[in-house]
Enzyme design. Structure first.
Site, PDB file in Angstrom:
ATOM      1  N   GLY A 166       0.836  -1.208   0.000  1.00 41.67           N
ATOM      2  CA  GLY A 166       0.000   0.000   0.000  1.00 41.67           C
ATOM      3  C   GLY A 166       0.865   1.250   0.000  1.00 41.67           C
ATOM      4  O   GLY A 166       1.984   1.254  -0.498  1.00 41.67           O
TER       5      GLY A 166
ATOM      6  N   LYS B 180       8.030   3.153  18.841  1.00 43.45           N
ATOM      7  CA  LYS B 180       7.215   3.837  17.823  1.00 43.45           C
ATOM      8  C   LYS B 180       5.909   4.356  18.433  1.00 43.45           C
ATOM      9  O   LYS B 180       5.423   5.440  18.089  1.00 43.45           O
ATOM     10  CB  LYS B 180       6.928   2.880  16.658  1.00 43.45           C
TER      11      LYS B 180
ATOM     12  N   GLU C 227       3.956  12.667  18.849  1.00 45.12           N
ATOM     13  CA  GLU C 227       3.405  13.265  17.613  1.00 45.12           C
ATOM     14  C   GLU C 227       2.018  13.861  17.888  1.00 45.12           C
ATOM     15  O   GLU C 227       1.715  14.980  17.447  1.00 45.12           O
ATOM     16  CB  GLU C 227       3.341  12.153  16.561  1.00 45.12           C
TER      17      GLU C 227
HETATM   18  O1  LIG Z   1       5.486   8.279  12.176  1.00 47.39           O
HETATM   19  C1  LIG Z   1       4.704   8.219  11.248  1.00 47.39           C
HETATM   20  O2  LIG Z   1       5.020   8.066  10.069  1.00 47.39           O
HETATM   21  C2  LIG Z   1       3.238   8.321  11.578  1.00 47.39           C
HETATM   22  O3  LIG Z   1       3.058   8.335  12.953  1.00 47.39           O
HETATM   23  C3  LIG Z   1       2.490   7.158  10.988  1.00 47.39           C
HETATM   24  O4  LIG Z   1       2.832   6.015  11.706  1.00 47.39           O
HETATM   25  C4  LIG Z   1       0.995   7.357  10.887  1.00 47.39           C
HETATM   26  O5  LIG Z   1       0.697   8.505  10.190  1.00 47.39           O
HETATM   27  C5  LIG Z   1       0.329   7.342  12.216  1.00 47.39           C
HETATM   28  O6  LIG Z   1       0.238   6.005  12.617  1.00 47.39           O
HETATM   29  C6  LIG Z   1      -1.049   7.955  12.223  1.00 47.39           C
HETATM   30  O7  LIG Z   1      -1.534   7.724  13.486  1.00 47.39           O
HETATM   31  P1  LIG Z   1      -2.941   8.186  13.955  1.00 47.39           P
HETATM   32  O8  LIG Z   1      -3.925   7.692  12.927  1.00 47.39           O
HETATM   33  O9  LIG Z   1      -3.138   7.525  15.270  1.00 47.39           O
HETATM   34  O10 LIG Z   1      -2.906   9.671  14.001  1.00 47.39           O
END
Ligand SMILES: O=C(O)[C@H](O)[C@@H](O)[C@H](O)[C@H](O)COP(=O)(O)O
Length: 291
Positions: free
Chosen positions: A9, A164, A171
């Site tokens: 994907g 992570k 994040e």
């Molecule tokens: O580090 C990253 O590349 C992001 O974190 C990626 O892993 C993804 O965009 C998230 O999993 C979204 O997470 P949510 O849907 O919980 O916001």
């Protein structure tokens, strides 16, 4: 080296391309035959020479579980499975145990970088035994960003996805802070160009960051975000971060509040604020708004 990659994907497809650009052979499988290199997992396994390394890049939960179960039947002792999806770290331990019973190694790997990873590289956080990590190392080296940082062997099985998960908790909170600051700036009539304030922060400030750069990019596409609804999903890692914090009795007020802000975003009306309004009205006769 040769790699089997399952799930092509948004993430897996670009990862196949980046690994190939580094000179490795990738046999990719996806349920969508238009993008798949082979027709089945059996064919993918047959095409790889042992000891095989197979990277799973499918949605966390049931899809990852089904894939690991199938690989446990198809692979041989000495092979290694890598779960690069956003799995919960507790699942890694179950997967490692089930595969170890068949002599198959397991490495969990948190991958960050999103759709930008093909060009910028993917930040990698992995967990597992050193001997299994060593089998995957050329692929890690191909995927990681150039430079000294961007990948880490974080510890035992589960440590990669735990790291992570915490990354994603951070994040959430960082995005929430930018979002709140942006809303406040937009609310202040004295501030005539909020987008330019954000743009100016990209250099020299304490809060300059990639997320800030992306916020400016979003505002350049839609200056006041008028085209969007204030609605945000979550994929699980924020919740797991808060659950882990409870398990370890670690206070995480900022990350927890940013998770709850997303839940609030999905309500058309607030049941709890109805109760607040009702109680204020009951004890003080304060005004309420009717539907
Ligand atoms: O580090 C990253 O590349 C992001 O974190 C990626 O892993 C993804 O965009 C998230 O999993 C979204 O997470 P949510 O849907 O919980 O916001």
């Amino acid at each position: 080296m040769e790699l089997g990659l399952i799930g092509l994907g948004k993430m897996g497809g670009n990862m196949r391309e980046r690994i190939r650009r580094a000179g490795h052979t990738v046999v990719g499988y996806d349920r969508n035959p238009e993008i798949s290199d082979v027709e089945s997992l059996q064919e993918l396994v047959n095409k790889l020479q042992g000891p095989r390394v197979v990277w799973v890049m499918v949605p966390a939960g049931a899809a990852t579980q089904a894939t690991v179960d199938e690989l446990a039947e198809l692979l041989s002792p000495g092979d290694v499975v890598v779960d690069g999806g956003n799995s919960r770290w507790t699942d890694d331990i179950k997967h490692a145990e089930a595969l170890a019973a068949k002599g198959i190694g397991f490495v969990d790997c948190g991958v960050s970088g999103g759709v930008w990873g093909l060009e910028n590289g993917y930040a990698l956080m992995y967990g597992g035994d050193a001997e299994h990590v060593a089998c995957v190392q050329p692929v890690f080296d191909a995927l990681k960003p150039e430079g000294d940082f961007g990948s880490v062997h974080a510890g035992a099985v589960g440590a990669g996805h735990f790291a992570k998960m915490v990354h994603n908790g951070i994040e959430y909170a960082m995005m929430q802070a930018f979002a709140e600051g942006w809303e406040l700036l937009e609310a202040a009539p004295e501030v005539t160009d909020v987008r330019e304030v954000f743009r100016s922060w990209q250099e020299g400030t304490v809060i300059r960051s990639w997320l800030l750069d992306l916020a400016v990019r979003a505002l350049d596409e839609d200056e006041h975000l008028d085209k969007l609804r204030g609605w945000a999903a979550d994929s699980g890692e924020g919740r797991w971060t808060v659950e882990a914090a409870i398990d370890h009795a670690v206070p995480l007020p900022a990350i927890t509040a940013s998770l709850f802000a997303r839940f609030a975003s999905r309500q058309d009306d607030s049941p709890q604020m109805k109760m607040i309004a009702a109680l204020r009205n009951q004890f003080g006769g304060h005004a309420v708004e009717s539907k």
